[in-house]
Design a protein around this motif. Structure first.
Motif, mmCIF file in Angstrom:
data_model
loop_
_atom_site.group_PDB
_atom_site.id
_atom_site.type_symbol
_atom_site.label_atom_id
_atom_site.label_comp_id
_atom_site.label_asym_id
_atom_site.label_seq_id
_atom_site.Cartn_x
_atom_site.Cartn_y
_atom_site.Cartn_z
ATOM 1 N N ALA A 280 0.842 -1.205 0.000
ATOM 2 C CA ALA A 280 0.000 0.000 0.000
ATOM 3 C C ALA A 280 0.870 1.244 0.000
ATOM 4 O O ALA A 280 2.030 1.211 0.433
ATOM 5 N N ALA A 281 0.300 2.348 -0.480
ATOM 6 C CA ALA A 281 0.917 3.674 -0.383
ATOM 7 C C ALA A 281 -0.182 4.621 0.076
ATOM 8 O O ALA A 281 -1.217 4.754 -0.593
ATOM 9 N N TYR A 282 0.034 5.308 1.192
ATOM 10 C CA TYR A 282 -1.028 6.137 1.757
ATOM 11 C C TYR A 282 -0.432 7.384 2.396
ATOM 12 O O TYR A 282 0.779 7.486 2.589
ATOM 13 N N LEU A 283 -1.285 8.353 2.731
ATOM 14 C CA LEU A 283 -0.854 9.619 3.311
ATOM 15 C C LEU A 283 -0.959 9.591 4.831
ATOM 16 O O LEU A 283 -1.875 8.988 5.400
ATOM 17 N N VAL A 284 -0.009 10.260 5.470
ATOM 18 C CA VAL A 284 0.038 10.362 6.930
ATOM 19 C C VAL A 284 0.218 11.833 7.297
ATOM 20 O O VAL A 284 0.937 12.564 6.615
ATOM 21 N N ASP A 285 -0.422 12.260 8.375
ATOM 22 C CA ASP A 285 -0.209 13.599 8.913
ATOM 23 C C ASP A 285 1.048 13.561 9.776
ATOM 24 O O ASP A 285 1.061 12.944 10.840
ATOM 25 N N GLY A 286 2.117 14.225 9.320
ATOM 26 C CA GLY A 286 3.379 14.167 10.034
ATOM 27 C C GLY A 286 3.367 14.830 11.390
ATOM 28 O O GLY A 286 4.245 14.585 12.212
ATOM 29 N N THR A 287 2.378 15.682 11.661
ATOM 30 C CA THR A 287 2.330 16.364 12.955
ATOM 31 C C THR A 287 1.699 15.501 14.038
ATOM 32 O O THR A 287 1.994 15.657 15.213
ATOM 33 N N SER A 288 0.837 14.587 13.636
ATOM 34 C CA SER A 288 0.147 13.787 14.649
ATOM 35 C C SER A 288 0.206 12.293 14.366
ATOM 36 O O SER A 288 0.089 11.481 15.284
ATOM 37 N N GLY A 289 0.388 11.948 13.098
ATOM 38 C CA GLY A 289 0.407 10.536 12.755
ATOM 39 C C GLY A 289 1.719 9.882 13.131
ATOM 40 O O GLY A 289 2.756 10.516 13.265
ATOM 41 N N SER A 290 1.676 8.581 13.340
ATOM 42 C CA SER A 290 2.880 7.823 13.639
ATOM 43 C C SER A 290 2.742 6.448 13.008
ATOM 44 O O SER A 290 1.652 6.028 12.625
ATOM 45 N N TYR A 291 3.850 5.755 12.919
ATOM 46 C CA TYR A 291 3.844 4.427 12.332
ATOM 47 C C TYR A 291 3.893 3.377 13.438
ATOM 48 O O TYR A 291 4.515 3.588 14.485
ATOM 49 N N PRO A 292 3.287 2.227 13.216
ATOM 50 C CA PRO A 292 3.352 1.176 14.236
ATOM 51 C C PRO A 292 4.771 0.642 14.356
ATOM 52 O O PRO A 292 5.532 0.629 13.388
ATOM 53 N N ILE A 293 5.135 0.210 15.550
ATOM 54 C CA ILE A 293 6.438 -0.431 15.742
ATOM 55 C C ILE A 293 6.281 -1.938 15.886
ATOM 56 O O ILE A 293 7.264 -2.678 15.905
ATOM 57 N N GLY A 294 5.034 -2.382 15.985
ATOM 58 C CA GLY A 294 4.721 -3.789 16.109
ATOM 59 C C GLY A 294 3.235 -3.948 16.379
ATOM 60 O O GLY A 294 2.492 -2.959 16.423
ATOM 61 N N PHE A 295 2.803 -5.185 16.547
ATOM 62 C CA PHE A 295 1.384 -5.465 16.743
ATOM 63 C C PHE A 295 1.222 -6.463 17.879
ATOM 64 O O PHE A 295 1.996 -7.423 17.997
ATOM 65 N N ALA A 296 0.216 -6.213 18.708
ATOM 66 C CA ALA A 296 -0.005 -7.086 19.861
ATOM 67 C C ALA A 296 -0.462 -8.477 19.449
ATOM 68 O O ALA A 296 -0.155 -9.471 20.102
ATOM 69 N N ASP A 297 -1.199 -8.543 18.345
ATOM 70 C CA ASP A 297 -1.715 -9.836 17.914
ATOM 71 C C ASP A 297 -2.034 -9.783 16.418
ATOM 72 O O ASP A 297 -1.885 -8.743 15.762
ATOM 73 N N GLU A 298 -2.487 -10.888 15.883
ATOM 74 C CA GLU A 298 -2.785 -10.997 14.460
ATOM 75 C C GLU A 298 -3.888 -10.035 14.046
ATOM 76 O O GLU A 298 -3.840 -9.442 12.960
ATOM 77 N N ALA A 299 -4.876 -9.857 14.933
ATOM 78 C CA ALA A 299 -5.992 -8.967 14.610
ATOM 79 C C ALA A 299 -5.512 -7.522 14.469
ATOM 80 O O ALA A 299 -5.971 -6.779 13.598
ATOM 81 N N GLY A 300 -4.584 -7.110 15.327
ATOM 82 C CA GLY A 300 -4.062 -5.751 15.254
ATOM 83 C C GLY A 300 -3.323 -5.492 13.950
ATOM 84 O O GLY A 300 -3.473 -4.429 13.341
ATOM 85 N N MET A 301 -2.544 -6.466 13.513
ATOM 86 C CA MET A 301 -1.836 -6.324 12.244
ATOM 87 C C MET A 301 -2.821 -6.271 11.085
ATOM 88 O O MET A 301 -2.694 -5.448 10.167
ATOM 89 N N ALA A 302 -3.834 -7.136 11.121
ATOM 90 C CA ALA A 302 -4.837 -7.164 10.059
ATOM 91 C C ALA A 302 -5.598 -5.846 9.992
ATOM 92 O O ALA A 302 -5.873 -5.327 8.891
ATOM 93 N N ASP A 303 -5.926 -5.274 11.147
ATOM 94 C CA ASP A 303 -6.649 -3.995 11.175
ATOM 95 C C ASP A 303 -5.815 -2.888 10.523
ATOM 96 O O ASP A 303 -6.338 -2.079 9.739
ATOM 97 N N TYR A 304 -4.524 -2.850 10.856
ATOM 98 C CA TYR A 304 -3.649 -1.825 10.275
ATOM 99 C C TYR A 304 -3.558 -1.981 8.761
ATOM 100 O O TYR A 304 -3.725 -1.005 8.011
ATOM 101 N N LEU A 305 -3.329 -3.205 8.299
ATOM 102 C CA LEU A 305 -3.177 -3.424 6.864
ATOM 103 C C LEU A 305 -4.478 -3.164 6.107
ATOM 104 O O LEU A 305 -4.460 -2.615 5.003
ATOM 105 N N ASN A 306 -5.600 -3.521 6.703
ATOM 106 C CA ASN A 306 -6.888 -3.229 6.055
ATOM 107 C C ASN A 306 -7.110 -1.725 5.941
ATOM 108 O O ASN A 306 -7.626 -1.236 4.922
#
Length: 242
Positions: free
Chosen positions: A169-195
């Protein structure tokens, strides 16, 4: 007096332009020299997503020339062909080339909190979006489906292994407030982010990541709104080193 003021203003603008051109030229020459010193071979006839072995004899030259280098990033058929550095903070390589010399073009660099061996669940690479296409200047192409179709993966060479970053994917992020994940607690969390990022993506793809895959995010400035960032997300596919 008016003519004199105009001439002075023109001289100032010309001086600034010449300095800008010299800065860009210096960066281009520096990285061209590094490509000659650190030569990373890759079979030209290999399919872009095929796992492959790569001659890693370049590692010794890389360690001697660029001690802070963690990998080399390359996208065939584009200008993206640079070392990926890492420092103790995320500021140094914003204004220094990979060889350490001061230059506002900076270098591509791995987030200082990520593991240098690319074992982190999510590794973020930062770089400037330069007008002449240097560094991450070519990433804006991923705002078009046709560009993704032509370049669906990016090669990442580390001292341990060669990888393909299969783009998701390629998407836009607000650099003032947005951040990137450093990991995921579980499979559902990763799936939610990717979706979520696929729903916002500029391109569509059938490529998918599964639980346990390591993700790489390439982050650069973009100009749709103030402090906007373009994030290009992919998953690592490893190829065994020779």
């Amino acid at each position: 007096m008016l003519l004199g003021a105009c001439l002075i203003a023109a001289a100032v603008c010309l001086t600034g332009l010449l300095h800008e051109l010299a800065t860009y030229r210096s960066a281009r020459q520096s990285y061209a020299a590094l490509r000659q010193t650190i030569s990373i071979p890759m079979p030209d006839d290999s399919p872009p997503l095929q796992e492959q072995t790569v001659d890693l004899d370049w590692v010794a030259a890389a360690k001697e020339t660029l001690p802070g280098m963690t990998a080399w990033l390359r996208c065939e058929g584009t200008q993206l062909d640079y070392p990926v550095m890492q420092a103790v903070d995320n500021k140094f390589y914003l204004s220094h080339l990979a060889d350490g010399s001061p230059n506002k073009l900076g270098a591509l660099f791995l987030d200082c909190a990520a593991e240098s061996d690319w074992s982190s669940p999510v590794s973020v690479i930062y770089g400037h979006d330069m007008r002449d296409g240097q560094l991450f200047g070519s990433l804006s192409g991923y705002k078009e489906q046709s560009y993704y179709d032509a370049h669906p993966s990016i090669s990442l060479y580390t001292p341990q292994k060669a990888y393909q970053i299969e783009l998701l994917a390629a998407y836009l992020v607000d650099g003032t407030s947005g951040s990137y994940p450093i990991g995921f607690a579980d499979e559902a969390g990763m799936a939610d982010y990717l979706n979520e990022v696929r729903a916002q993506s500029f391109f569509e793809t059938q490529a998918r990541a599964v639980w346990g895959d390591r993700l790489v995010i390439l982050s650069t400035c973009t100009y749709e709104f103030e402090n906007a960032r373009l994030a290009l997300v992919g998953r690592l596919r490893a190829a065994p080193a020779q």
